[in-house]
Scaffold this motif. Structure first.
Motif, mmCIF file in Angstrom:
data_model
loop_
_atom_site.group_PDB
_atom_site.id
_atom_site.type_symbol
_atom_site.label_atom_id
_atom_site.label_comp_id
_atom_site.label_asym_id
_atom_site.label_seq_id
_atom_site.Cartn_x
_atom_site.Cartn_y
_atom_site.Cartn_z
ATOM 1 N N ALA A 88 -56.024 10.773 76.906
ATOM 2 C CA ALA A 88 -56.203 12.198 76.628
ATOM 3 C C ALA A 88 -54.983 13.023 77.010
ATOM 4 N N GLY A 89 -54.207 12.578 77.989
ATOM 5 C CA GLY A 89 -53.064 13.354 78.447
ATOM 6 C C GLY A 89 -51.794 13.185 77.640
ATOM 7 N N ALA A 90 -51.831 12.362 76.568
ATOM 8 C CA ALA A 90 -50.627 12.141 75.759
ATOM 9 C C ALA A 90 -50.298 13.393 74.953
ATOM 10 N N GLN A 91 -49.028 13.489 74.540
ATOM 11 C CA GLN A 91 -48.624 14.645 73.752
ATOM 12 C C GLN A 91 -49.324 14.626 72.399
ATOM 13 N N ALA A 92 -49.447 15.807 71.784
ATOM 14 C CA ALA A 92 -50.247 15.947 70.568
ATOM 15 C C ALA A 92 -49.698 15.112 69.419
ATOM 16 N N LYS A 93 -48.362 15.056 69.275
ATOM 17 C CA LYS A 93 -47.742 14.212 68.256
ATOM 18 C C LYS A 93 -47.078 13.055 68.981
ATOM 19 N N PHE A 94 -47.657 11.881 68.803
ATOM 20 C CA PHE A 94 -47.369 10.755 69.678
ATOM 21 C C PHE A 94 -46.829 9.587 68.872
ATOM 22 N N GLN A 95 -45.775 8.925 69.389
ATOM 23 C CA GLN A 95 -45.223 7.729 68.749
ATOM 24 C C GLN A 95 -45.488 6.510 69.635
ATOM 25 N N LEU A 96 -45.950 5.415 69.015
ATOM 26 C CA LEU A 96 -46.098 4.169 69.766
ATOM 27 C C LEU A 96 -44.737 3.517 70.008
ATOM 28 N N PHE A 97 -43.974 3.334 68.926
ATOM 29 C CA PHE A 97 -42.663 2.684 69.014
ATOM 30 C C PHE A 97 -41.644 3.627 68.394
ATOM 31 N N ASN A 98 -40.828 4.221 69.241
ATOM 32 C CA ASN A 98 -39.917 5.279 68.822
ATOM 33 C C ASN A 98 -38.486 4.739 68.805
ATOM 34 N N PHE A 99 -37.944 4.551 67.612
ATOM 35 C CA PHE A 99 -36.559 4.102 67.474
ATOM 36 C C PHE A 99 -35.580 5.261 67.665
ATOM 37 N N TYR A 100 -36.084 6.440 67.846
ATOM 38 C CA TYR A 100 -35.383 7.650 68.255
ATOM 39 C C TYR A 100 -34.188 7.937 67.349
ATOM 40 N N LYS A 101 -32.990 8.049 67.885
ATOM 41 C CA LYS A 101 -31.826 8.457 67.102
ATOM 42 C C LYS A 101 -30.991 7.266 66.614
ATOM 43 N N SER A 102 -31.658 6.166 66.304
ATOM 44 C CA SER A 102 -30.942 4.974 65.863
ATOM 45 C C SER A 102 -30.101 5.264 64.630
ATOM 46 N N SER A 103 -28.856 4.804 64.675
ATOM 47 C CA SER A 103 -27.956 4.919 63.522
ATOM 48 C C SER A 103 -27.723 3.571 62.865
ATOM 49 N N VAL A 104 -28.465 2.547 63.303
ATOM 50 C CA VAL A 104 -28.242 1.180 62.811
ATOM 51 C C VAL A 104 -29.553 0.556 62.326
ATOM 52 N N LEU A 127 -46.893 5.124 64.243
ATOM 53 C CA LEU A 127 -46.723 3.767 64.744
ATOM 54 C C LEU A 127 -45.247 3.481 64.994
ATOM 55 N N PHE A 128 -44.403 3.751 63.992
ATOM 56 C CA PHE A 128 -42.956 3.555 64.096
ATOM 57 C C PHE A 128 -42.272 4.830 63.616
ATOM 58 N N ASN A 129 -41.296 5.286 64.400
ATOM 59 C CA ASN A 129 -40.687 6.576 64.133
ATOM 60 C C ASN A 129 -39.192 6.527 64.439
ATOM 61 N N VAL A 169 -53.008 -2.509 75.406
ATOM 62 C CA VAL A 169 -52.259 -1.468 76.120
ATOM 63 C C VAL A 169 -53.202 -0.289 76.339
ATOM 64 N N LYS A 170 -53.463 0.027 77.613
ATOM 65 C CA LYS A 170 -54.441 1.049 77.969
ATOM 66 C C LYS A 170 -53.769 2.258 78.605
ATOM 67 N N ASN A 171 -54.426 3.400 78.438
ATOM 68 C CA ASN A 171 -54.019 4.625 79.142
ATOM 69 C C ASN A 171 -52.565 4.991 78.846
ATOM 70 N N ILE A 172 -52.217 5.000 77.555
ATOM 71 C CA ILE A 172 -50.844 5.317 77.158
ATOM 72 C C ILE A 172 -50.653 6.827 77.140
ATOM 73 N N ILE A 173 -49.612 7.285 77.813
ATOM 74 C CA ILE A 173 -49.253 8.701 77.812
ATOM 75 C C ILE A 173 -47.953 8.920 77.038
ATOM 76 N N LYS A 174 -47.019 7.985 77.176
ATOM 77 C CA LYS A 174 -45.729 8.077 76.484
ATOM 78 C C LYS A 174 -45.534 6.845 75.605
ATOM 79 N N PRO A 175 -44.564 6.882 74.677
ATOM 80 C CA PRO A 175 -44.359 5.725 73.795
ATOM 81 C C PRO A 175 -44.203 4.417 74.559
ATOM 82 N N VAL A 176 -44.729 3.339 73.961
ATOM 83 C CA VAL A 176 -44.565 2.016 74.551
ATOM 84 C C VAL A 176 -43.091 1.614 74.509
ATOM 85 N N LEU A 177 -42.403 1.992 73.423
ATOM 86 C CA LEU A 177 -40.950 1.792 73.318
ATOM 87 C C LEU A 177 -40.281 3.121 73.026
ATOM 88 N N TYR A 178 -39.233 3.405 73.788
ATOM 89 C CA TYR A 178 -38.368 4.548 73.514
ATOM 90 C C TYR A 178 -36.935 4.004 73.478
#
Length: 329
Positions: free
Chosen positions: A152-168, A193-195, A121-130
């Motif tokens: 270089a353009g990604a946000q300073a604190k970066f997640q690859l795989f973001n499970f976000y607001k999962s309640s399960v 890596l996972f968040n 996976v090249k040139n990642i700017i946003k999470p691969v999974l949101y």
């Protein structure tokens, strides 16, 4: 993950016949089942330019092992139901800022599994999974033998795989991240890596997820918020990883944070990792974690454990003394 003609039907062969060929989406969008072998004529690539919905068991595989096909994305894949496998494929984000490669919008059930093997996976700017739908999760999430280039353009604190607001999060059974390379263009990024959002209550049971984060090379990507952030696990192995950062960086970097008060303290194996560089500390568990090992520090090596570190090509290899550590290539 196994696929067969008996279960998944006859495979499809799709050839990229033009630059950024967008027609390959039609081979798997909303399909009940599809195994698609990808090849390209000359320098042609595939392009994902509109949303593709995964509603069954889908595998996208480069036809020839020595000729991985490139897929450029300016839209995303919705993981709604079933399973999704990528094998020997190059994903190129092209530095886009308009979306994520995958989300779980409009999910109808917990997703059976996401499987990446030998994926670049090249040139990642946003999470691969949101994962923007909180009420459905992923039973299995397996990433092996792959490389992730944070641009270089990604946000300073970066997640690859973001499970976000999962309640399960209790629906997860397996999380594997093994033999991978994660690297950044510059020194400005901290990577998870996972968040997930720890402020979201978790009320489910049982907690059966088995986690393995082993033999990875993490280059110029410390993590002030922990590489792995989760609520509760059945087991977790984190071994033989190489954590490397330029000595000019000064960040306290953490491997993990676990938030459950009920977490069994005996199910963690976080030994045998190595670190180099970073004027700050390399630490196993964040102070907010409910599990903190007795020895909570990774000792820094005096010399780099990497024989090769080429950001331009994504090539990273260990020295002979540490050949069994990091990604095995």
């Amino acid at each position: 993950k196994k696929y067969s003609k008996a279960v998944n039907g006859e495979p499809v062969l799709k050839t990229a016949a033009s630059k950024a060929d967008a027609t390959f989406k039609n081979t798997f969008h909303q399909a009940e089942s599809a195994v698609v072998f990808l090849e390209a004529e000359g320098e042609n690539t595939f392009a994902l330019t509109s949303v593709a919905e995964i509603k069954g068991n889908i595998a996208l595989v480069s036809r020839y092992t020595d000729k991985p096909v490139t897929v450029e994305w300016t839209s995303n894949i919705k993981l709604m139901n079933g399973s999704f496998t990528l094998d020997n494929v190059i994903l190129d984000g092209n530095g886009i800022t308009v979306g994520y490669f995958m989300n779980n919008a409009n999910s109808t059930a917990d997703f059976d599994g996401v499987y990446f093997n030998n994926v670049t996976v090249k040139n990642i700017i946003k999470p691969v999974l949101y994962a923007n739908v909180a009420t459905f999760g992923f039973k299995e999430f397996v990433v092996t033998n792959s490389s992730f280039h944070v641009a270089a353009g990604a946000q300073a604190k970066f997640q690859l795989f973001n499970f976000y607001k999962s309640s399960v999060l209790h629906t997860y059974k397996k999380i594997t991240f093994e033999n991978n390379i994660v690297y950044c263009d510059d020194l400005a990024h901290q990577v998870q890596l996972f968040n997930y959002d720890q402020n979201v209550a978790q009320a489910g049971s049982p907690w059966e997820v088995e986690v393995s984060i082993c033999n990875n090379t993490i280059y110029n990507a410390p993590s002030a918020n922990g590489y792995f952030k989760f609520y509760q696990v059945k087991s977790l192995k984190m071994n033989r990883n190489i954590f490397w950062a330029d000595p000019s960086i000064n960040v306290t970097s953490y491997c993990m944070i676990i938030y459950s008060e009920a977490q069994d303290q005996t199910v963690f194996d976080t030994t045998d990792n190595i670190a180099y560089g970073n004027a700050g500390a390399w630490t196993i568990a964040h102070s907010n974690s409910k599990f903190i090992p007795e020895v909570n520090k990774i000792d820094k090596l005096e010399a780099s454990p990497l024989a090769t570190a080429d950001v331009a090509t994504g090539t990273f290899t260990a020295t002979a003394d540490y050949a069994s550590y990091g990604a095995q290539r």
